[in-house]
Design an enzyme around this catalytic site. Structure first.
Site, short mmCIF file in Angstrom:
data_model
loop_
_atom_site.label_atom_id
_atom_site.label_comp_id
_atom_site.label_asym_id
_atom_site.label_seq_id
_atom_site.Cartn_x
_atom_site.Cartn_y
_atom_site.Cartn_z
N ASP A 32 0.82 -1.22 0.00
CA ASP A 32 0.00 0.00 0.00
C ASP A 32 0.86 1.27 0.00
O ASP A 32 0.65 2.18 0.83
CB ASP A 32 -0.91 0.03 1.24
N GLU A 242 -11.57 -0.17 -3.09
CA GLU A 242 -10.72 0.40 -2.02
C GLU A 242 -9.53 1.10 -2.66
O GLU A 242 -9.39 1.13 -3.87
CB GLU A 242 -10.23 -0.70 -1.06
O1 FUB Z 1 -3.20 -3.57 3.49
C1 FUB Z 1 -4.49 -3.82 3.98
C2 FUB Z 1 -5.51 -3.49 2.94
O2 FUB Z 1 -5.27 -4.27 1.78
C3 FUB Z 1 -5.46 -2.08 2.43
O3 FUB Z 1 -6.01 -1.14 3.32
C4 FUB Z 1 -6.18 -2.25 1.17
O4 FUB Z 1 -6.12 -1.16 0.30
C5 FUB Z 1 -5.53 -3.50 0.62
O5 FUB Z 1 -4.32 -3.23 -0.02
#
Ligand code: FUB
Length: 339
Positions: A32, A242
């Site tokens: 991320d 997301e």
């Molecule tokens: O790293 C945990 C979660 O996985 C992140 O918040 C999302 O965007 C995904 O990459």
């Protein structure tokens, strides 16, 4: 700042591009990556993935991260420094579990680290921590940001100095539980709207001048198809999942995000940081591993995308960050990357 370790960059080949698309560091797992240039230097604010006993499930319990390490580089392809632990769950007064994808900003001599974390009721909120150094250590505010929700904060400062935060993620990110405006724990784990209903959008709000609070109630970001209509929830190759990110190029706002269960990074453009944004296309085809998450940043006149995959571990919860060049056509369209 605790113990910093450095990793030599892979040698560049004759085109100077060999370091691209290679893990930036190999001695810890990172994911991320939110990249920024502060004072001419590149800083990467990633999640710090760890091995866990938690079961692998669609709520993401296996992403059980507990602290952040910040990375820096003088140039793309330069040596990468890991600045050690910058913020730990044990130092965050309201902490429950799971430090997920962070972002950072700078204003008036202070660096701000924005982070998603479940509170003691297991509800994701966004917290903010401050430091005089871009690499920390960061001190968390005693409470999460009032009005914040869900995961994946991405902070964008416009050319007029106003700063905005985008946030949200469905499934484990809990956005589907906020449909009424209040957190509804009874909403079954991952229930999105029905396939013919409008998809859930990310949320956003302007930040106050002190960068510590939301200056307004959160609004939903509208993402429209080329036909001008919002995507339906069943359209999972286009709808928001997301990992939102906003950047500005030639006066246009580019909102990019992950489609989650179809594993694409896609983008939409608009004329205001508030949107609406109209879908334009795929930035990156699926990487190795379930999640895909990115940031886009200009370094020395070129544009780069920071992202992750699971090259080093083969496990979806143990990821490694990478960078590669982002190319555009003369009219500003982003060329699709096959990672
Ligand atoms: O790293 C945990 C979660 O996985 C992140 O918040 C999302 O965007 C995904 O990459």
């Amino acid at each position: 700042e605790t113990a910093a370790t450095t990793t030599a960059a892979p040698a560049a080949d004759s085109t100077g591009s060999k370091y691209l698309a290679q893990p930036l560091i190999k001695d810890i797992y990172t994911a991320d990556p939110s990249a920024h240039v502060f004072n001419g230097k590149i800083y990467i604010y990633p999640s710090h993935d760890i091995e866990t006993e938690m079961p692998e499930n669609d709520n993401g319990d296996h992403f059980a991260m507990r602290d952040y390490h910040i990375l820096s580089m003088d140039s793309i392809g330069g040596k990468v420094t890991d600045h050690g632990v910058a913020l730990d769950t044990k130092d965050i007064p309201w902490a429950g579990r799971q430090l997920w994808a962070p972002d950072a900003a700078y204003k008036n001599g202070t660096y701000y680290l924005y982070f998603p974390l479940k509170d003691k009721q297991d509800v994701f909120r966004i917290g903010v921590a401050t430091s005089k150094s871009p690499t920390g250590p960061f001190k968390a505010q005693p409470q999460p940001m009032a009005g914040s929700l869900s995961i994946d904060p991405a902070v964008f400062t416009d050319t007029d100095g106003k700063t905005y935060m985008y946030m949200g993620g469905i499934w484990g990110g809990q956005l589907q539980r906020w449909r009424t405006g209040q957190y509804d724990a009874s909403n079954p784990k991952m229930q999105e709207p029905g396939p013919k209903e409008t998809a859930l959008g990310p949320k956003m709000a302007r930040l106050t001048d002190d960068m510590l609070r939301l200056a307004e109630p959160v609004k939903e970001v509208q993402i429209l198809g080329q036909d001008g209509k919002p995507f339906l929830s069943g359209d999972n190759t286009h709808r928001f999942f997301e990992g939102g990110w906003l950047h500005k190029y030639n006066g246009k706002y580019y909102f990019s995000y992950s489609t989650g269960d179809t594993h694409l990074l896609v983008y939409a453009t608009g004329t205001s940081p508030y949107g609406p944004f109209t879908y334009q296309g795929v930035i990156m085809n699926p990487v190795e591993g379930w999640t895909t998450h990115h940031s886009i940043v200009e370094v020395g006149g070129k544009w780069y995308i920071f992202y992750h995959d699971t090259q080093l571990s083969g496990k979806t919860w143990l990821r490694n960050v990478k960078v590669t060049e982002l190319k555009r056509t003369p009219d500003g369209r982003i060329e699709t990357i096959n990672p």
